[in-house]
Write a protein that holds these residues in place. Structure first.
Motif, short mmCIF file in Angstrom:
data_model
loop_
_atom_site.label_atom_id
_atom_site.label_comp_id
_atom_site.label_asym_id
_atom_site.label_seq_id
_atom_site.Cartn_x
_atom_site.Cartn_y
_atom_site.Cartn_z
N LEU B 21 0.84 -1.20 0.00
CA LEU B 21 0.00 0.00 0.00
C LEU B 21 0.87 1.25 0.00
CD1 LEU B 21 -2.85 1.22 0.22
CD2 LEU B 21 -2.53 1.26 2.69
N PHE B 22 1.89 1.19 0.83
CA PHE B 22 2.79 2.33 0.96
C PHE B 22 3.46 2.65 -0.37
CE2 PHE B 22 6.99 4.05 1.97
CZ PHE B 22 6.62 5.17 2.68
N VAL B 23 4.06 1.63 -0.97
CA VAL B 23 4.78 1.82 -2.23
C VAL B 23 3.84 2.33 -3.31
CG1 VAL B 23 5.89 0.55 -4.08
CG2 VAL B 23 6.54 0.12 -1.74
N TRP B 68 -3.69 -3.35 -9.31
CA TRP B 68 -2.28 -3.64 -9.10
C TRP B 68 -2.09 -4.74 -8.05
CZ3 TRP B 68 0.87 -2.67 -4.71
CH2 TRP B 68 2.24 -2.84 -4.93
N GLY B 69 -2.82 -4.59 -6.94
CA GLY B 69 -2.69 -5.57 -5.87
C GLY B 69 -3.08 -6.98 -6.32
N TRP B 70 -4.16 -7.06 -7.07
CA TRP B 70 -4.65 -8.34 -7.56
C TRP B 70 -3.62 -8.99 -8.48
CZ3 TRP B 70 -7.94 -11.82 -6.22
CH2 TRP B 70 -8.38 -12.77 -7.14
N ARG B 71 -3.08 -8.19 -9.36
CA ARG B 71 -2.09 -8.73 -10.29
C ARG B 71 -0.83 -9.15 -9.55
NH1 ARG B 71 0.15 -5.35 -13.23
NH2 ARG B 71 -1.02 -3.46 -12.81
N THR B 72 -0.43 -8.33 -8.58
CA THR B 72 0.78 -8.63 -7.83
C THR B 72 0.68 -9.97 -7.13
OG1 THR B 72 1.11 -6.28 -7.50
CG2 THR B 72 2.37 -7.74 -6.08
N LEU B 73 -0.51 -10.25 -6.59
CA LEU B 73 -0.71 -11.52 -5.92
C LEU B 73 -0.52 -12.69 -6.89
CD1 LEU B 73 -3.71 -10.89 -3.54
CD2 LEU B 73 -1.33 -11.36 -2.94
N HIS B 74 -0.76 -12.41 -8.15
CA HIS B 74 -0.58 -13.47 -9.15
C HIS B 74 0.79 -13.38 -9.80
CE1 HIS B 74 -4.90 -13.32 -8.56
NE2 HIS B 74 -4.93 -14.57 -8.96
N ALA B 75 1.74 -12.76 -9.07
CA ALA B 75 3.12 -12.65 -9.56
C ALA B 75 3.21 -11.91 -10.88
CB ALA B 75 3.77 -14.04 -9.67
N ASP B 76 2.23 -11.05 -11.13
CA ASP B 76 2.31 -10.25 -12.34
C ASP B 76 2.53 -8.81 -11.88
OD1 ASP B 76 1.96 -8.75 -14.56
OD2 ASP B 76 -0.14 -9.30 -14.89
N LEU B 77 3.72 -8.32 -12.13
CA LEU B 77 4.04 -6.99 -11.64
C LEU B 77 3.76 -5.91 -12.67
CD1 LEU B 77 7.31 -7.86 -9.72
CD2 LEU B 77 5.12 -7.22 -8.72
N GLY B 78 3.10 -6.30 -13.76
CA GLY B 78 2.75 -5.29 -14.75
C GLY B 78 3.84 -5.11 -15.80
N ALA B 273 14.59 3.79 -13.01
CA ALA B 273 13.13 3.81 -13.01
C ALA B 273 12.61 5.01 -12.23
CB ALA B 273 12.59 2.52 -12.40
N ILE B 274 13.26 5.33 -11.12
CA ILE B 274 12.82 6.46 -10.32
C ILE B 274 13.02 7.76 -11.11
CG2 ILE B 274 13.41 7.87 -8.31
CD1 ILE B 274 13.69 5.28 -6.74
N LEU B 275 14.16 7.88 -11.72
CA LEU B 275 14.43 9.11 -12.46
C LEU B 275 13.49 9.26 -13.65
CD1 LEU B 275 18.32 9.29 -12.35
CD2 LEU B 275 16.67 10.56 -10.99
N ARG B 276 12.98 8.16 -14.17
CA ARG B 276 12.08 8.23 -15.32
C ARG B 276 10.62 8.11 -14.93
NH1 ARG B 276 15.35 4.52 -18.30
NH2 ARG B 276 13.89 2.97 -17.61
N ARG B 277 10.35 7.89 -13.62
CA ARG B 277 8.98 7.71 -13.14
C ARG B 277 8.34 6.49 -13.79
NH1 ARG B 277 10.30 11.27 -10.17
NH2 ARG B 277 10.17 13.48 -10.55
N ASP B 278 9.09 5.42 -13.88
CA ASP B 278 8.54 4.19 -14.44
C ASP B 278 7.88 3.43 -13.29
OD1 ASP B 278 7.91 2.00 -15.91
OD2 ASP B 278 9.86 1.86 -16.91
N TYR B 279 6.65 3.86 -12.93
CA TYR B 279 5.99 3.36 -11.71
C TYR B 279 5.99 1.85 -11.54
CZ TYR B 279 4.13 8.14 -11.54
OH TYR B 279 3.99 9.48 -11.52
N PRO B 280 5.55 1.10 -12.52
CA PRO B 280 5.48 -0.36 -12.30
C PRO B 280 6.83 -0.95 -11.91
CG PRO B 280 4.38 0.24 -14.34
CD PRO B 280 5.09 1.47 -13.86
N VAL B 281 7.90 -0.45 -12.50
CA VAL B 281 9.22 -0.99 -12.19
C VAL B 281 9.62 -0.62 -10.76
CG1 VAL B 281 11.65 -1.01 -12.82
CG2 VAL B 281 9.90 -0.90 -14.60
N ILE B 282 9.41 0.64 -10.38
CA ILE B 282 9.76 1.06 -9.02
C ILE B 282 8.99 0.21 -8.01
CG2 ILE B 282 9.90 2.99 -7.41
CD1 ILE B 282 9.68 4.88 -9.75
#
Lengths: 307, 313, 534
Positions: B21-23, B68-78, B273-282
């Motif tokens: 949630l925090f991230v 996002w949470g649902w996908r993450t639980l299924h090991a899919d980080l986007g 990723a942070i410098l480019r704002r690539d959210y899913p990667v961060i």
């Protein structure tokens, strides 16, 4: 039961794992007064002395032969150290000596501010967690999750969402440090609660704030002071690393981290740009850590005299 | 004890959920528009808006978080916003260098620092002890990138013993793999050596002062046996603790070390990723690092029960 | 036998020497045929239409081929096209493809692929949009012929299809080209001289290109994007180095062969190495830019803009950006690329000295009625060029007596923020920096930054009917003399309007090991004709 189990030794928390430095000078006979104190605690003498010197440098920066640290002079860029530019000039022709001296202010500010804020924040959270049973597990779980994000990543992420400023850097590093302090405080509170005299105070009907003030606070002060010095040192390093990554204090602020970040590409050809701020940073962190070691020895006689 | 292990394991779940949630919310409120970066320098605001819509960045917070949470639980980080590659794949590509660096650093640090700490405790108060401990304080007073540059200059450019940068997969041979990692592991290891040497010395001092060690000595056991058999065994708990806490330190240091030595690892992926704002990667990387941290500390807590027979549950 | 091989031979000669010998990457066998290249930036995405960063374009030129290609003289030459025909009224273009063209997946390149590719490209490219605006039809006549029918002549068609600036009209298979132009493609199949090895792509670290065996190069000698794109190496590995110091060390050590854009300050070090060649990379260079927001105070006041232009010392900017090497930069009293046909200094007097006139500028600022409004200066720190310019600007504006609010941020944030038209104090902005490739600044065709059509103009939204009138007169010009006259007037009008403030013209170096030959100068690194000896 919180994540990190309670039975762990109280001392090791982050950089606070700092066992005694040996006494450099053997105490021959106990003396009184300042001299005696310093002879008995040489690490405090060395660390504190160095730190005092740096505070003086920071305060007196304008009177130590410096010029405006952000005055550009692109025509006189990357000059090596000379009589005119004691530490040389950087890529934009700014005087590195002046920048390093003014940078002392930034690093000390970041270090001290983070140490103080993290202590206050950690103290408050730790006291609540240690005292209010129902809040304990929620708070500690939150702290656990904060702690499980590596501090530098946490600080970098926080910096990514805010505008680069000294205040935000302080805040970001503070947030990353708070969980460790609060864990320490909570540990102390939990162990004290079981002490007979606290039990006695409770039985005697003393109100909670009074118990905290009289019994708990004084006992947390010692470990927290030690912890705060280590936080101070690590905050300075983290500041430099944030600048190195490009997520630190604004580049127009002369901080050691910024000077190094800007000069690092040239370390092969113009090593002096990185050398001077690196030396200042290392010495400062060293001083703070020595002070912390000394304080710990002094405040925790069991360890210091253990051998 | 089994009950403890089970409880301890279950307790990681809410922690990980909170990290998630925090991230997620952290990055949701982040300014900076990945769509603008993608669109390039000459794009019109309409172009940018269309790209943003295509990336799904214009939807409400809860919708994005829930999905996002649902996908993450299924090991899919986007999927990375910038590369169009699955985040799991990008992490997969980079896990080996970082893991290698961390494991090597850890081994190296323990091999160097534990004997340092033991010797310092044994010779407590002598110049050997002082020398070792001064080195230990220095170790975490010098920033890791300064150490890195100095090592690269001396051992790669001047002496030409090691390459200055890069990474060779272990499948291409142990030698090249090691060659590329020696300098980064050395630079990264300094902080860690300092840390472990200090804690080892402290816990050894404490243990050496205890009765059963005196008894062992009295029974006529040799110095070495006392030190390494009895004392070190009992000093193991705090040392292992430091290793667990130090994992966080190591991850932070890896971010810097990987930049200095151009190692294609997770640390650099995060910074980029942070410098480019690539959210899913961060999100993916921070989540992974937290997971590793939680896991390592879980293992360590369980290890305690074996290491220290006095601890009972 | 070199020293490393020797050490390797004496295995067991101490662990340090051991690892030294083994430190050599295990690519020894194919090493001579793999070129290790350090690009200027990370190849973070790979769709030349969707993303327009220079690094994406440069990589794309390896993978995708184009209908025409600009040669070193700036003339578009046939590349995939064998012949073309324009109707007498200039409205119908009929193109015929070269025989034998193949995509990397083995399929033939057909006219329908071209049609789909041009459709996607013309939705995003500024020149493409102009063509599309008058497009009546774009169809495949047969497998190798396609036709573009317009309602208005577009004489610069070949330039549009062969230009070097992004997005380039690359030809992709129809199934890929049908992707929404605002969505990223996920398959990187082209008909260019190398294949992109997607499996080995590690964004942020590495990209690999492998010679395409079935590529049929033209018979002419290669020249920029034109001519025979013959690959003389088997593999090209792009190694991304975030740290210039590391890149320099790797090049010195022979771990990489070619570094596209060395930091100017490191060039003396590289020049001193007998194994390295160092030369100017792109003679067309770059134009530095300091862009003001024309619709918000204080820069909505032309006099304030002029005062800033008057004060700015291009010399300071250029030293900060390109270093002390005066061969690398020059004062640019205008907006067009030096050394090209249309270069002009007409009306650029205020910039000519290169030093700025602070006193006169202060006076002008006073007259302008500047009322200490804050100047929100957003500066991307992750790009060395914008960072250096930003530092100089802040110093300049302070000296000028302006109220500067310095916002240090990253390129992504600048990109988002500069699109906002709100007042600077409400999330908007007053100024930002960027730079334009000299190849884009040779004329107004693909140079949005020079346009001053108000709301439709590039960020900052300058509005100057005089500038716009001259852009039209350049498009309508019949010959070079007319073009030159129009550009002269355009330059003057843009200086008066301070459409943007040019901060100077600068070049950059490129450095490669002596074992590599065939490196040529141009707006992008050309890999055809480049070979590598052991």
């Amino acid at each position: 039961m919180s994540l990190a189990s309670d039975h762990r030794p109280a001392a090791p928390e982050g950089l606070a794992i700092a066992p005694a430095l040996p006494d450099i000078l053997k105490a021959i006979k106990p003396r009184t007064g300042v001299t005696g104190f310093l002879r008995r605690h040489p690490t405090i003498a060395v660390g504190g002395g160095l730190l005092l010197l740096l505070i003086l440098v920071a305060g007196l920066a304008p009177y130590l032969g410096t010029v405006d640290p952000s005055a550009l002079s692109p025509a006189r860029r990357t000059r090596p150290p000379s009589a005119l530019y004691w530490f040389g000039t950087d890529m934009l022709g700014r005087d590195i000596y002046s920048r390093v001296l003014y940078g002392t202010r930034v690093s000390l500010l970041v270090g001290f501010a983070v140490a103080i804020l993290a202590s206050i924040g950690g103290l408050a959270i730790g006291l609540v967690a240690g005292y209010v049973r129902w809040a304990d597990s929620i708070i500690m779980r939150m702290m656990d999750s904060l702690m499980s994000i590596p501090p530098i990543l946490l600080a970098v992420s926080l910096m990514a969402i805010t505008r680069g400023s000294v205040g935000n850097v302080i805040l970001a590093i503070t947030i990353a440090e708070i969980p460790r302090v609060s864990r320490l405080v909570r540990g102390v509170v939990l162990s004290l609660r079981e002490q007979p005299y606290v039990d006695g105070a409770v039985a005697a009907g003393t109100r909670t704030p009074m118990i905290i003030l009289r019994h708990i606070l004084p006992n947390t002060l010692a470990p927290m002071t030690v912890q705060a010095t280590y936080i101070c040192g690590s905050a300075m390093i983290v500041e430099a690393i944030l600048s190195f990554i490009g997520a630190g204090v604004p580049p127009n602020v002369p901080s050691w981290g910024n000077i190094m970040a800007e000069g690092r590409a040239l370390w092969q050809v113009k090593p002096f740009i990185v050398f001077f701020p690196a030396a200042f940073l290392s010495v400062t962190v060293l001083a703070v850590n020595l002070l912390g070691d000394g304080l710990r020895d002094m405040l925790d006689p069991r360890q210091a005299k253990g051998h | 004890m089994l009950g403890y292990i089970l409880r301890r394991t279950l307790s990681t779940i809410p922690v990980m959920a909170m990290v998630g949630l925090f991230v997620f919310s952290l990055l949701y409120i982040a300014p900076g528009d990945p769509a603008a970066v993608i669109a390039g320098d000459q794009a019109s605001p309409e172009d940018i808006a269309r790209i943003r819509a295509n990336l799904g960045l214009d939807r409400p917070f809860l919708v994005q978080f829930g999905e996002w949470g649902w996908r993450t639980l299924h090991a899919d980080l986007g999927t990375s916003i910038f590369t169009g590659l699955p985040v799991t794949q990008m992490i997969g590509q980079r896990i080996e260098p970082t893991l290698s660096l961390m494991v090597l650093t850890l081994i190296f640090a323990i091999v160097v620092s534990v004997p340092m700490g033991v010797v310092a405790a044994w010779k407590a108060g002598t110049w050997i002890d002082r020398g070792i401990m001064t080195f230990a304080v220095l170790g975490f007073s010098v920033p890791v990138f300064v150490i890195g540059y100095v090592l690269a200059y001396v051992f790669a450019l001047q002496l030409d013993w090691f390459p200055v940068q890069g990474y060779t997969p272990i499948t291409q041979g142990l030698g090249p793999w090691l060659g590329n990692l020696v300098l980064p592991a050395l630079s990264l290891g300094c902080v860690y050596i300092a840390l472990i040497a200090r804690i080892t010395r402290a816990s050894m001092l404490e243990v050496l002062a205890q009765d059963y060690v005196r008894t062992a000595k009295a029974k006529g056991l040799g110095q070495k046996d006392v030190l390494f058999l009895h004392a070190l065994k009992n000093a193991a708990v705090p040392i292992v603790t430091v290793i667990g806490i130090g994992i966080a330190l190591l991850i932070g240091g890896a971010v810097v070390t990987e930049s200095v030595f151009a190692i294609p690892g997770l640390g650099r992926l995060t910074v980029d990723a942070i410098l480019r704002r690539d959210y899913p990667v961060i999100q993916g990387v921070v989540l992974l690092f937290s997971f590793v941290y939680v896991l390592v500390n879980l293992v360590i807590d369980i290890l305690y029960t074996f290491l220290d027979p006095r601890i009972r549950y | 036998m070199d020293r490393r091989t020797f050490i390797k031979g004496v295995a067991g000669a101490g662990s340090l020497a051991m690892s030294g010998g083994l430190a050599m990457p295990a690519l020894a066998q194919g090493a001579a045929k793999t070129l290790h290249f350090v690009p200027q930036a990370n190849l973070a995405n790979f769709d030349p239409i969707w993303g327009t960063q220079y690094v994406v374009r440069n990589a794309s030129a390896l993978v995708w081929d184009m209908l025409y290609g600009l040669d070193a003289s700036g003339t578009p030459q046939r590349q995939m096209v064998e012949s073309e025909e324009v109707s007498a009224d200039g409205l119908t273009w009929t193109f015929k493809l070269r025989p034998g063209l193949k995509f990397h997946d083995g399929e033939k390149v057909l006219a329908k692929d071209v049609v789909a590719s041009l459709t996607r490209w013309s939705a995003r490219d500024p020149m493409g949009i102009m063509i599309k605006a008058s497009q009546k039809e774009l169809v495949a006549v047969d497998d190798t012929t396609f036709r573009w029918v317009l309602s208005k002549p577009f004489p610069k068609m070949k330039l549009a299809l062969g230009k070097t600036n992004a997005p380039i009209a690359f030809i992709m298979p129809e199934r890929i080209a049908q992707t929404d132009p605002f969505k990223q493609i996920t398959e990187y199949v082209g008909s260019g001289p190398t294949k992109f090895l997607k499996g080995e792509w590690v964004p942020g670290a590495k990209a690999v290109f492998e010679r395409f065996a079935d590529y049929v190069p033209r018979s002419e000698a290669p020249s920029w994007l034109a001519g025979g794109k013959k690959m003389l190496v088997d593999r090209i590995e792009w190694v991304v180095m975030p740290d210039p110091a590391t890149a320099a060390a790797a090049l010195q050590n022979g771990e990489v062969d070619w570094w596209e854009q060395p930091l100017p300050d490191l060039v003396p070090l590289l020049k001193g190495n007998k194994n390295l060649n160092v030369d100017i990379g792109d003679p067309l260079g770059n134009v530095g830019s300091f862009r003001m927001n024309h619709i918000q105070p204080p820069f909505n006041n032309p006099k304030v803009r002029q005062a800033v232009l008057m004060a700015l010392s291009q010399e300071d900017y250029m030293r900060a950006v390109a270093g002390d090497d005066e061969k690398l930069w020059k004062v640019l009293p205008g907006f067009f690329t030096p050394g090209t046909a249309l270069y002009t200094e007409v009306g650029g007097e205020v910039l000519k000295s290169g030093k700025g006139n602070l006193e006169a500028a202060k006076k002008l600022l006073k007259e302008s009625g500047y009322n200490n409004e804050p100047v929100v200066c957003v500066v991307a720190q992750d790009q060395p060029i914008t960072k250096a310019q930003g530092d100089v600007t802040v110093d300049l504006l302070k000296k000028l007596g302006m109220n500067v609010d310095f916002v240090a941020t990253d390129w992504g944030t600048v990109g988002a923020r500069r699109a906002l038209k709100t007042p600077p104090t409400q999330g908007g902005w007053s100024m930002f920096h960027t730079w334009h490739a000299g190849a884009d600044c040779t004329n107004p065709a693909a140079y949005p930054a020079i346009r001053a059509n108000g709301d439709k103009a590039w960020f900052g939204w300058p509005e100057s009917p005089a500038v716009e009138a001259e852009v039209v007169s350049w498009f309508d010009a019949k010959d070079l003399a007319e073009e030159k006259a129009a550009i002269g007037r355009l330059n003057k009008a843009a200086v008066e309007n301070v459409t943007y403030a040019p901060t100077g013209f600068f070049l950059s170096y490129t450095a490669w090991r002596k074992t590599v030959s065939g490196v040529t100068q141009g707006p992008l690194p050309f890999f055809w004709g480049v070979s590598k000896s052991a």
